[in-house]
Design an enzyme around this catalytic site. Structure first.
Site, PDB file in Angstrom:
ATOM      1  N   HIS A  26      49.285  43.653  45.918  1.00 46.45           N
ATOM      2  CA  HIS A  26      49.020  42.218  46.040  1.00 46.45           C
ATOM      3  C   HIS A  26      50.252  41.397  45.674  1.00 46.45           C
ATOM      4  CE1 HIS A  26      44.641  42.915  46.355  1.00 46.45           C
ATOM      5  NE2 HIS A  26      44.888  43.922  45.537  1.00 46.45           N
TER       6      HIS A  26
ATOM      7  N   ASP B 174      44.909  35.248  48.845  1.00 44.21           N
ATOM      8  CA  ASP B 174      44.704  36.310  47.839  1.00 44.21           C
ATOM      9  C   ASP B 174      45.281  35.896  46.478  1.00 44.21           C
ATOM     10  OD1 ASP B 174      44.605  38.698  46.407  1.00 44.21           O
ATOM     11  OD2 ASP B 174      45.955  39.806  47.748  1.00 44.21           O
TER      12      ASP B 174
END
Lengths: 559, 559
Positions: B375, B202
């Site tokens: 994130h 990610d």
């Protein structure tokens, strides 16, 4: 904080009236009109840049309607500094009255003069500087040095028999400014001792806690990035941010790089700044773009416009690989030493991504401290309120969220809640007997500049553009015999912005033909009624078939 | 990091192929296809929300063309978590092949099932949980707990004879997660011991330095705001952010407020979450909206959608004073406990300003710590790289700027630079003999959903919409006698989205009539040629007169 929608009564004798024709309830097109004894004073006259719901518009002007019958009463236009949102609309006001004196500091007037030259205007400029006092009609003005993201900014105090008003313009309290020119807090305190009846205060950063970092702390960050660069370096920033550019130049000198300016407004403004001594440039530092392109990659630095992702700017062209001269290579360094104005994020990140894809190292506000704001956050605003100790406060320069936050700060420092007036554009505030209060409201709309004309694009055009931009249109053209209502040729149906499929509209043709047969059978010969019937059929079909809402445009030609 | 525009050669026997059909080079519509031994595995299948240059589009799908001839080869669709950008396009893929197993955690599949129900689909769901291993065709999958901004997220390891692949999905390393479910760093380390051949990571926050603040630190901030509120409190956040909502509920309980959910997706998702035990709700806490409206203002709290300023959402309606039930009053408190997704700033700040104007106290990310990201920023990504110690790295989920930053982090932890593959959508990466490298490229375009249809809106339609949205159009309809080329009626000229001035186009009428006289005189009877002539005259006139570029739409009807 009440609001009235009524026209204000006549200003009581000896009172002072304040109306913003732009800049309150929005960020941009700042323009405040002061009235006393039948005379007017305008402070700032800027433009606003359009948002998504104002497509195709180039600029938005303050609404001059409230003063258009009284242009001869204006004694002066005072400009606090040279940013577009404070000076950009001056040429449009000068078109209505060319001989009004335009008052400002040296650098501000130099930028205005360049702008007026493009409009082929030759305004009456009155240069002033901090410390100076000068009357214009019944308005006795006094100017104060103010620190902002452009040199030579001023705050203005306005004395009339109605009282003493202080307008900050755009302001911050950098305590280590690059040019040593501090915001004159001592002067504000002296005014406070005298008694400030109304204080108009920049609200832009009122929601942000704390204090701004000094501009000079950007320098070492730039140095750290540029030191490591062994290829081209491109720095983008606002074309009027002289002190930012100064720091870039200083680092360029340190690392033996020559500097080339890229972008029309950057070349123009930095020319003015260095000519007037606001930018300190060692001899031989500048090279032109052609010369720069012939130099070694590690011997040159470009200072460019385009920091807000403007699609036609030099930097955007580089990011798309379309710049005529500069092509970005893997290992180049690009620094966006600029703010990210809300609404510009997509445009800016498109540029950053384009540059990253080409292999450049991109340094921006999000990953390094390469920008500080030009507006006082909450902590500094408290200093201002405590220096000035005003009787009445009117937050200016900001959206509602900023105005509310600024009002709360004023109250926190001891200003009585009912002496804090939140007055958006058009709200009339009268200062009478030492108390400021809303007395009414004048109409202030958005005045759009689109291409060559001002004002013919309005809400109806914009609303059509929004519909067309979302769904395109379907046009149906029919020629009918006005005697019988009979269609003399098959209907022509086409769409633009509706579908890539050439057969997308085939299904509606028989429906339109049936409808035309019906209107003919009913003896309908009125073109307007036929058009309405066609619009209804096509609109219903497209909603059911596609669940979309294109504009339906029937044209019925009588033959 | 080279790029090829050529179709890839056949995958060498024993190799593993990876192609993203969405999600790399952009944030959204994540979909990665793995191929081994002639079989395919799909990880995630999400949607992307359109930007300014994609007007009128509802959703953007991954481009399925690269696999549309091989749908029967798909052994499973694995969903890492339940966000729209990971599951939103599943129904569109299931339309093409309804019986493919859809694999995911309990909460993820519950959200998917609700979505599929709206599409009247009944997919084959295979529930898995962390720690579980399960083969699908030649792909031996193993699932790992992952912490993110939605419960029950998974990372997936994919074992084939070609090697061991680890795909993080969306991930962060909150060390004090609200549900105690940590990202399984120990499991990743164990995989690292085994040897991870390819690590897909990610990239969303790779540019952001440091670590995320724990989600549970939001609670006290919410508490501090809600404690002081003596009227209505409205909290807006993402409809899938169960832990954020949990903290709101906990504070509501503490201050004896009942809770009403506002907005369809909020009601639906929180129903699912509480039913499955992901949301912990004391009995009698919930009230419906009607009941809430009858309660005292300080006894109720609303949890609403609309945190991104979506114009049709409940919160936007409140801000415009248009909500059917809830009208904001001076002194109400609104908390936007959410991120500000780039591109949504104007919409969100319009809502904040509307609420502020109505007198609400608005708390948002910009003035209080009411949001943390889902994130991992750079600091956490380093932990991941050091745990996994991969041979090859492929940054996923991000724009170019994020991918570059993530690649740099991988290299900093010791991954060889030529083993870090930046492969945007469509770039084919083959893992052969332990080395990942680009082998070619397949076409991946934007697939637009607009209303009921998928794919008929393409670049040409969008480009027309952009032109129409900027400048509107001018239509000219003419009926001509096809025998002589003579116009049988005066031309009909009108504009939409061009000007509010009804006389704006008067000046061009005589020019069109002159042009029609000319074409008739020259004996031109071809409708297309007449249309071209008219377009040219009108286009030139409007450019000279207005310096604008509306679309010019001539229609010539032959009679």
């Amino acid at each position: 904080m009440t609001q009235s929608t009524e026209l204000p009564p006549a200003l009581p004798e000896g009172g002072l009236r304040v109306v913003a024709l732009g800049g309150i309830g929005e960020v941009g097109r700042n323009m405040t009109v002061f009235e006393h004894a039948g005379r007017l004073l305008v402070v700032d006259c800027g433009v606003l840049f359009p948002e998504d719901d104002q497509p195709g518009v180039d600029l938005i002007l303050p609404d001059f309607r409230a003063i258009e019958d009284r242009l001869d009463d204006i004694d002066a236009i005072v400009l606090t500094h040279g940013h577009e949102d404070h000076i950009g609309a001056v040429p449009f006001l000068l078109k209505l009255r060319p001989d009004v004196p335009v008052v400002g500091s040296r650098f501000t007037l130099a930028l205005l003069a360049a702008k007026c030259k493009e409009h082929r205007q030759n305004p009456r400029l009155v240069e002033v500087r901090e410390g100076q006092r000068q009357p214009f009609g019944p308005f006795e003005l006094e100017f104060f040095a103010v620190n902002h993201s452009i040199p030579d900014a001023l705050a203005v105090a306005i004395r009339t028999p109605a009282g003493l008003v202080l307008h900050t313009g755009d302001i911050k309290l950098d305590q280590l400014p690059l040019d040593g020119r501090l915001t004159d807090l001592a002067g504000f305190s002296r005014l406070g001792d005298e008694g400030v009846d109304l204080f108009l205060v920049d609200s832009t950063n009122a929601e942000v806690p704390g204090f701004v970092v000094p501009e000079r702390e950007i320098g070492p960050v730039l140095e750290n990035v540029i030191r490591k660069a062994d290829q081209r370096v491109i720095v983008a920033c606002f074309a009027s941010h002289v002190h930012r550019v100064q720091q870039v130049l200083d680092v360029a000198v340190q690392y033996q790089r020559k500097v080339a300016f890229v972008g029309r407004s950057m070349v123009r403004n930095m020319g003015i700044a260095s000519e007037l001594g606001f930018l300190n440039v060692p001899d031989g530092l500048f090279v032109d773009l052609d010369e720069a392109m012939r130099m070694q990659e590690d011997e040159v630095l470009f200072v460019s416009t385009g920091s807000q992702g403007e699609p036609l700017s030099a930097l955007s062209r580089m990011a798309r690989g379309e710049h005529r001269q500069i092509s970005i290579r893997e290992g180049d360094t690009v620094i966006l030493a600029s703010s990210l104005i809300p609404g510009n994020e997509n445009a800016v990140f498109n540029v950053v991504n384009g540059l990253a894809k080409l292999g450049a190292t991109v340094v921006h506000q999000g990953n390094a401290k390469v920008h500080v704001s030009g507006h006082s956050p909450a902590g500094e605003l408290l200093f201002l309120y405590n220096a000035v100790r005003p009787s009445n406060v009117m937050p200016v320069h900001g959206e509602w969220r900023h105005l509310r936050a600024n009002a709360a700060l004023a109250v926190a420092t001891g200003v009585a809640e009912d002496h804090v007036v939140i007055a958006e554009d058009g709200v009339v505030v009268d200062l009478v007997d030492g108390k400021a209060a809303v007395s009414g409201r004048v109409v202030v709309g958005h005045v759009y500049v689109d291409g060559l004309s001002v004002g013919d694009v309005g809400e109806s055009t914009l609303s059509d553009r929004l519909v067309l931009g979302e769904g395109g249109f379907i046009s149906i053209s029919v020629a009918i015999d006005t005697a019988t209502g009979r269609a003399v040729a098959p209907p022509t149906i086409s769409g633009r912005g509706f579908s890539d499929d050439p057969k997308a509209l085939e299904g509606v043709v028989p429906l339109v033909e049936m409808e035309l047969a019906r209107t003919e059978a009913e003896g309908i010969t009125d073109t307007h009624r036929v058009a309405q019937a066609v619009r209804r059929v096509v609109g219903r079909w497209v909603a059911e078939t596609y669940r979309r809402r294109p504009m339906i445009v029937p044209t019925v030609i009588p033959v």
